[in-house]
Design an enzyme around this catalytic site. Sequence first.
Site, PDB file in Angstrom:
ATOM      1  N   HIS A 422       0.879  -1.173   0.000  1.00  0.00           N
ATOM      2  CA  HIS A 422       0.000   0.000   0.000  1.00  0.00           C
ATOM      3  C   HIS A 422       0.914   1.219   0.000  1.00  0.00           C
ATOM      4  O   HIS A 422       1.580   1.500   0.994  1.00  0.00           O
ATOM      5  CB  HIS A 422      -0.896  -0.025   1.248  1.00  0.00           C
ATOM      6  CG  HIS A 422      -1.853   1.124   1.331  1.00  0.00           C
ATOM      7  ND1 HIS A 422      -3.221   0.964   1.232  1.00  0.00           N
ATOM      8  CD2 HIS A 422      -1.659   2.452   1.514  1.00  0.00           C
ATOM      9  CE1 HIS A 422      -3.808   2.140   1.344  1.00  0.00           C
ATOM     10  NE2 HIS A 422      -2.872   3.061   1.519  1.00  0.00           N
ATOM     11  N   LEU A 426       0.799   9.282  -1.936  1.00  0.00           N
ATOM     12  CA  LEU A 426       1.513   9.545  -3.183  1.00  0.00           C
ATOM     13  C   LEU A 426       1.482  11.016  -3.581  1.00  0.00           C
ATOM     14  O   LEU A 426       2.402  11.505  -4.245  1.00  0.00           O
ATOM     15  CB  LEU A 426       0.912   8.699  -4.304  1.00  0.00           C
ATOM     16  CG  LEU A 426       1.100   7.186  -4.192  1.00  0.00           C
ATOM     17  CD1 LEU A 426       0.594   6.502  -5.446  1.00  0.00           C
ATOM     18  CD2 LEU A 426       2.559   6.825  -3.966  1.00  0.00           C
ATOM     19  N   ALA A 477      -2.507   2.254  -4.576  1.00  0.00           N
ATOM     20  CA  ALA A 477      -2.097   3.660  -4.557  1.00  0.00           C
ATOM     21  C   ALA A 477      -3.031   4.466  -3.664  1.00  0.00           C
ATOM     22  O   ALA A 477      -4.251   4.378  -3.794  1.00  0.00           O
ATOM     23  CB  ALA A 477      -2.097   4.231  -5.968  1.00  0.00           C
ATOM     24  N   GLU A 478      -2.432   5.255  -2.780  1.00  0.00           N
ATOM     25  CA  GLU A 478      -3.204   6.181  -1.946  1.00  0.00           C
ATOM     26  C   GLU A 478      -2.888   7.597  -2.413  1.00  0.00           C
ATOM     27  O   GLU A 478      -1.825   8.140  -2.132  1.00  0.00           O
ATOM     28  CB  GLU A 478      -2.830   6.013  -0.476  1.00  0.00           C
ATOM     29  CG  GLU A 478      -3.588   6.935   0.464  1.00  0.00           C
ATOM     30  CD  GLU A 478      -3.072   6.854   1.885  1.00  0.00           C
ATOM     31  OE1 GLU A 478      -3.177   5.783   2.492  1.00  0.00           O
ATOM     32  OE2 GLU A 478      -2.534   7.873   2.372  1.00  0.00           O
ATOM     33  N   ASP A 479      -3.806   8.174  -3.153  1.00  0.00           N
ATOM     34  CA  ASP A 479      -3.591   9.500  -3.735  1.00  0.00           C
ATOM     35  C   ASP A 479      -4.847  10.331  -3.582  1.00  0.00           C
ATOM     36  O   ASP A 479      -5.896   9.981  -4.135  1.00  0.00           O
ATOM     37  CB  ASP A 479      -3.201   9.369  -5.215  1.00  0.00           C
ATOM     38  CG  ASP A 479      -3.146  10.712  -5.912  1.00  0.00           C
ATOM     39  OD1 ASP A 479      -2.797  11.703  -5.246  1.00  0.00           O
ATOM     40  OD2 ASP A 479      -3.453  10.777  -7.111  1.00  0.00           O
TER      41      ASP A 479
END
Length: 766
Positions: A422, A426, A477-479
């Site tokens: 994870h 980002l 992706a954590e965006d």
Amino acid sequence: MEWAPGARYCALVGDFNGWSPTENCAREGHFGHDDYGYWFIILEDKLRDGEKPDELYFQQYNYIDDYDKGDSGVPIEEIFKKANDEYWEPGEDRFIKNRYEIPAKLYEQIFGPNGPQTLEELEEIPDAETRYKAWKEQHKDDLPSNTPCYDVIDNGKEYDIFNVVLDPVSQEKFRAKKPPLAYWLETRKGRQAWLKKYSPCIPHGSKYRVYFNTPSGPLERVPAWATYVQPDAEGEQAFAIHWDPPPEYAYKWKNSRPKVPKSLRIYECHVGISGSEPKISSFSDFIEKVLPHVKEAGYNTIQLIGVIEHKDYFTVGYRATNLYAVSSRYGTPDDFKRLVDEAHGLGLLVFLDIVHSYSAADEMVGLSLFDGTNDCYFHTGKRGHHKYWGTRMFKYGDLDVLHFLLSNLNWWPTEYQIDGFHFHSLSSMMYTHNGFASFTGDLEEYCNQYVDKDALLYLILANEILHALHPDIITIAEDATFYPGLCEPTSQGGLGFDYCVNLSVSEMWSSFLETVPDHDWSMTKIVNTLMGNRKFADKTLVYAENHNQSISGGRSFAEILFGEIRDGSHDTEKLLLRGCSLHKMIRLITLTIGGRAYLNFMGNEFGHPERVEFPMPSNNFSFSLAKRRWDLLAKEGLHRNLFIFDKDLMNLDENERVLTRVLLSIHHVNDDNMVIAYLRGPLLFVFNFHPTDSYEGYRIGVEEAGEYQLVLNTDEIKYGGQGLIKDDQYLRKTISKRGDGLRNCLEVPMPSRTAQVYKLSRILRI
């Protein structure tokens, strides 16, 4: 090997050499330091008393993998004799033992002391045909041999040198023979044999640091590639620990990796707070108490936060200092291997929360000013510091930084068999403003001068390399900016992630619960937020709440919903029913609309009544809130009821494959009645968020005519509900009237603040 381009001198110091900065140092010149800033220190294991060094140049020690292979004690001479007797035919071994004989003779004839000294003496070299006939004449009286026979086969055509081929009989014979790998492997000795003959230069468990002489003076640092670190040893300077246990004590894997499921139900965990006691829990505690709970609860993946080494416990692991090291406060590297292995044995995937978007600014443990310069791993000036968090920003355009970070990604699945990553925050790395800007969705906002193209290239490389080396790995992706192309394949210009997180959902639910009266909840906003970007509908991960609501200075939903009950200032039963109903409905609609993956933070599934607060100076380093109340599950009541519902919700996905089914549309959204309904496969989901109004026969459109069976009802007594829908109302038949643009409709009972899931059990053909 260490990368420190700003250093002038490098040595390894530790308790193995009395912390001497001169005993184990890099040599002068290119054997100790290259032009790219890499330092090489050769550490030789010492031959034990009474032992003799190996004589054969090809003798190999399998020092890392398959420790015991080759430790049979069979002498090398016996292995050679066995190979000659069983494998090589008479005469064949001559070419193996003397494979350099022919080139050596040619070299001697041409360049030796008796060879031609001038071009005139060299004379003209005969053509191939002449040389071949001379060779045949020379060897016409040779005895028959088993060695491969070369001859000329021209098939009656004009002579061509390329027609000199191996004799077909010899060629077929050679192809039928298997390589002598079995005998070669027997010549390899395992690590036990090595340790019997040599004593390690750095014994297992030794403390060490790397010593630099820099323009600003001497420095001692924890090596950047260290795999086991004590970041804060009771006020002393941090040090690395050489973790290399003997073969008999090294951890041996027992279970293979589970097959990646089609839908991910992720249980987010923090090892340190996973226990019931006010202390830092260990990997062993987690294995014993939490893993069985996760399996029972119906999740198929655990996601670990705070596992990578970090100096300050209260940072939850998001200010990592040593990217290759497992946090020593929870146990040893082998303890973590056992955790992953046991999880795999239960059929659980293991994901890791990785922080490559920034790094801790700590100079004594981390990478900041590692070699005395400000631009070793990070940008200089303002760009090298996060705008608000005080962390350092990586220099992704530097090839050596890329090498360090990409190798780190490969390290965890290779060494610890991690199944996925994870990628945290980002937006902090993709933009020079660290994501702290307003985004309207205009494409220009993702292509302007504030975008860090080097960071984007790193993310593309990360996904390319991870999926090439580990085909089954999952990247998330954590965006917060919803960068377009986040989950598009890299071949089409995307970044290549498997899933992206819809961060808006938890923010919406928190806002509704804390600031919006129940009567004013907008059904349209709920649907639009949960639907998110439908382009990535099949690649979206959603959660109602994760660790941010419980840890990052906020309150969990349970604390918001049930906090007033504990104060005793309101109608307890009324508040309990409201909180219990909304807690279940929020989770049900989030899982069934949101996407293809669902996440829940440890304890929130049963409404953990307390937030998480790590020990820090502001609370006198108290552990009273840095734990989980697992004891609540043993008692009948609210928390047990919520857990049973969440367990049945996970089972619903397991049995009906909810997350893997296509969500065509939300066909019924009524803001006045506060009702939402939609179809997903054969399942019909209906929600009544109205705080007071109930409906006896609310009409919902369905496409297929038939009988619909109620399979999940949030109002059941076992879930803490009132049980207003009776057993004889669980089976509903459609009415031949159009509704919501569909061919048929269904009249369903809908008590206030309840949700139901119906399954098409029998289709009626008209």
